[in-house]
Scaffold this active site. Structure first.
Site: not given
Length: 342
Positions: A144, A288, A321
């Site tokens: 991320s 995601d 995610h």
């Protein structure tokens, strides 16, 4: 297994904007032992709302714990590598941020904390490595926001690492997306009676607003899928989400959210791909919502066109995610293979 939280402070740190921070402190944790010739270090860069606890046993973060990936015998094998996980400049887990005392005034920075960039975060980490006597890294690995940092490292310091594993991330954010994120955060926070333009520290804080922001974030990350593994009652699921959101909100500074969101305005390293000399492993999660697999073809084509030795891995996970930590076992072998190939 014990973890040691350490801090490093650099004085008169010049930001890319030209503003000088009198002091910039970076908190960090390490796992493993640094080799005598200092050639076995791996930088683990954490996500937006997590910190060095990402590599702790049971260190539950929105991205999931990475303890399944970093440790003895694991993909980032700390019997072999020295893992360093620094808290980002501007974040809330020990590094200088808006809640820190401004040496010039003796008061918290608050709304006066200067705007920073991902490049500034990388520069503090470079200073930390210089302090530790580490010239070159084996790899940089991060999910991320950690992936943003990994890509930034690869273009800012091309010869400083052999490999970069950028996970559930992207090398560029559209200005519209980053501006919208800042506006969304400001809309929620400025509606809090204690907000006071970001100077809320002596007004009781903005806890409820932070809980609401976190609930939204966790749902975007895919928390409901995870909780349905053990819970079936919708009310129990909502209560569990609020409980997790509250625990996070009690330890994370609202200004940090804004600082990190603003730092992504203009983030785009795709035009500098030709600077990259490291091998790249790009990993996305099938479910995601933040960085969907549709990102992969454009990123991989850009890397290959620039002559970068790059490989792509699709993580087949229901955890959105959070997949890189929650389903670590599904991609750990690929990461291990990548590390061994360096």
């Amino acid at each position: 297994m014990t973890f040691d939280a350490k801090t490093f402070t650099v004085t008169d740190f010049r930001l890319r904007s030209g503003v000088v921070l009198p002091q910039a402190t970076i908190a960090y944790r390490t796992l493993g032992t640094l080799a005598p010739n200092r050639d076995n270090a791996v930088l683990v860069t954490h996500g937006n709302t997590s910190g060095p606890q990402m590599i702790d046993p049971g260190g539950m973060t929105g991205e999931g714990s990475w303890n399944a990936l970093v440790g003895p015998g694991k993909a980032v094998d700390t019997d072999r590598y020295f893992a360093i996980c620094p808290n980002m400049l501007g974040s809330s887990y020990g590094s200088t941020n808006a809640a820190s005392i401004d040496p010039a005034t003796g008061k918290r920075y608050g709304s006066r904390f200067p705007d920073i960039t991902v490049g500034d975060m990388v520069a503090t980490q470079r200073a930390l490595l210089d302090h530790l006597g580490i010239e070159k890294l084996v790899a940089i690995v991060g999910p991320s926001y950690g992936g943003f940092q990994a890509f930034q490292w690869a273009v800012d310091h091309p010869l400083a690492m052999k490999g970069v594993a950028a996970v559930v991330t992207t090398p560029a954010l559209s200005p519209e997306r980053s501006d919208a994120n800042v506006a969304r955060l400001l809309a929620t926070l400025s509606g809090d009676p204690n907000w006071n333009g970001g100077d809320y520290y002596d007004r009781g804080g903005v806890l409820e607003s932070m809980i609401q922001i976190r609930i939204g974030t966790l749902k975007t990350y895919g928390i409901e899928t995870r909780l349905r593994d053990t819970l079936s009652d919708p009310e129990a699921i909502e209560a569990a989400i609020r409980d997790e959101a509250t625990r996070w909100a009690e330890g994370f500074d609202a200004n940090s959210l804004l600082i990190l969101a603003k730092a992504l305005r203009g983030f785009d390293v795709t035009g500098q791909f030709d600077r990259i000399r490291a091998k790249v492993l790009y990993v996305l999660s099938r479910t995601d919502k933040l960085f969907p697999p549709e990102f992969a073809p454009r990123v991989m084509e850009g890397l290959k066109t620039a002559g970068v030795d790059a490989d792509y891995f699709l993580l087949d996970s229901e955890y959105g995610h959070s997949a890189s930590g929650r389903d670590a076992h599904k991609w750990a072998p690929r990461l291990k293979q990548f590390m061994e190939g360096l």
